[in-house]
Design a protein around this motif. Structure first.
Motif, PDB file in Angstrom:
ATOM      1  N   UNK A  24     -37.345  13.997   6.754  1.00 56.12           N
ATOM      2  CA  UNK A  24     -36.183  13.310   7.310  1.00 56.12           C
ATOM      3  C   UNK A  24     -36.162  13.442   8.823  1.00 56.12           C
ATOM      4  N   UNK A  25     -35.755  12.393   9.502  1.00 53.47           N
ATOM      5  CA  UNK A  25     -35.598  12.415  10.952  1.00 53.47           C
ATOM      6  C   UNK A  25     -34.261  11.777  11.290  1.00 53.47           C
ATOM      7  N   UNK A  26     -33.492  12.461  12.136  1.00 53.47           N
ATOM      8  CA  UNK A  26     -32.190  11.982  12.593  1.00 53.47           C
ATOM      9  C   UNK A  26     -32.173  12.112  14.109  1.00 53.47           C
ATOM     10  N   UNK A  47     -25.334  24.024   9.406  1.00 55.41           N
ATOM     11  CA  UNK A  47     -25.145  22.956   8.418  1.00 55.41           C
ATOM     12  C   UNK A  47     -26.385  22.784   7.535  1.00 55.41           C
ATOM     13  N   UNK A  48     -27.575  22.929   8.115  1.00 53.34           N
ATOM     14  CA  UNK A  48     -28.801  22.846   7.310  1.00 53.34           C
ATOM     15  C   UNK A  48     -28.830  23.979   6.290  1.00 53.34           C
ATOM     16  N   UNK A  87     -24.331  16.105   6.312  1.00 54.73           N
ATOM     17  CA  UNK A  87     -24.925  16.828   7.445  1.00 54.73           C
ATOM     18  C   UNK A  87     -24.462  16.209   8.764  1.00 54.73           C
ATOM     19  N   UNK A  88     -24.529  14.892   8.849  1.00 52.13           N
ATOM     20  CA  UNK A  88     -24.168  14.229  10.098  1.00 52.13           C
ATOM     21  C   UNK A  88     -22.673  14.351  10.399  1.00 52.13           C
ATOM     22  N   UNK A  89     -21.828  14.171   9.396  1.00 57.23           N
ATOM     23  CA  UNK A  89     -20.391  14.228   9.682  1.00 57.23           C
ATOM     24  C   UNK A  89     -19.931  15.648   9.988  1.00 57.23           C
ATOM     25  N   UNK A 105     -21.886  10.951  17.507  1.00 57.17           N
ATOM     26  CA  UNK A 105     -22.813  12.001  17.921  1.00 57.17           C
ATOM     27  C   UNK A 105     -24.241  11.621  17.529  1.00 57.17           C
ATOM     28  N   UNK A 106     -24.428  11.122  16.310  1.00 56.36           N
ATOM     29  CA  UNK A 106     -25.739  10.724  15.809  1.00 56.36           C
ATOM     30  C   UNK A 106     -25.891   9.217  15.880  1.00 56.36           C
ATOM     31  N   UNK A 107     -27.132   8.748  16.016  1.00 61.47           N
ATOM     32  CA  UNK A 107     -27.399   7.322  15.855  1.00 61.47           C
ATOM     33  C   UNK A 107     -27.122   6.956  14.410  1.00 61.47           C
ATOM     34  N   UNK A 108     -26.832   5.681  14.178  1.00 59.71           N
ATOM     35  CA  UNK A 108     -26.632   5.221  12.803  1.00 59.71           C
ATOM     36  C   UNK A 108     -27.947   5.344  12.049  1.00 59.71           C
ATOM     37  N   UNK A 109     -27.825   5.656  10.767  1.00 56.68           N
ATOM     38  CA  UNK A 109     -28.990   5.717   9.902  1.00 56.68           C
ATOM     39  C   UNK A 109     -29.820   6.967  10.120  1.00 56.68           C
ATOM     40  N   UNK A 110     -30.937   6.987   9.464  1.00 58.98           N
ATOM     41  CA  UNK A 110     -31.913   8.067   9.554  1.00 58.98           C
ATOM     42  C   UNK A 110     -33.221   7.539   8.989  1.00 58.98           C
ATOM     43  N   UNK A 111     -34.296   8.224   9.296  1.00 57.06           N
ATOM     44  CA  UNK A 111     -35.592   7.831   8.760  1.00 57.06           C
ATOM     45  C   UNK A 111     -35.973   8.826   7.681  1.00 57.06           C
TER      46      UNK A 111
END
Length: 152
Positions: A24-26, A47-48, A87-89, A105-111
């Motif tokens: 995963x990449x965020x 959080x992780x 995780x993001x929220x 804080x984070x970009x939308x989505x994730x890879x």
């Protein structure tokens, strides 16, 4: 023009399978290098670890770079979408509260990349852990404070 013209494509074909490994990449919104302050990175680490301790995932390896996260997991009790939303929220709330910031804080989505059954995870873990070396942030991985792997 839309600032992220292909972000909707990140969701196409995405599925979650318990027991499968995922890379995963965020990325931080606007690629701000907020985790250059390792104390803020430790808030994400919490959080992780929480996701691991609550058995949502088996966390195999991770590295928090100044502007993004790489995380190798074996999915357990959550879908990818629910895992990443949590995780993001939660990290956004904690980090924004600490910094006094508001908003994204984070970009939308994730890879994500699903790994094949039986595929050796160690090369992926090594790739993740070596990111600070390749980026020239440190000369020895032991000098970088924001990474871990289950084999250590």
């Amino acid at each position: 023009m839309h600032p992220h013209p292909n972000s909707h494509l990140l969701r196409l074909g995405r599925w979650s399978e318990p027991g499968r490994g995922y890379l995963l990449t965020v990325v931080v919104h606007e690629r701000r290098r907020i985790f250059s302050d390792w104390r803020l990175g430790r808030l994400l680490v919490a959080e992780l670890r929480r996701a691991h301790d609550e058995q949502w995932v088996n966390s195999i390896a991770w590295v928090i770079m100044p502007d993004h996260l790489h995380w190798l997991v074996q999915l357990e009790q959550r879908s990818l979408a629910k895992l990443m939303q949590a995780i993001k929220s939660r990290s956004t709330l904690t980090i924004n509260r600490t910094t006094g910031n508001k908003g994204a804080f984070w970009q939308k989505g994730y890879h994500d990349r699903a790994l094949r059954d039986g595929e050796d995870l160690r090369p992926y873990a090594r790739f993740i852990v070596a990111n600070p070396l390749r980026a020239g942030l440190v000369k020895n991985i032991g000098d970088y404070p924001l990474w871990d792997a289950c084999w250590l």
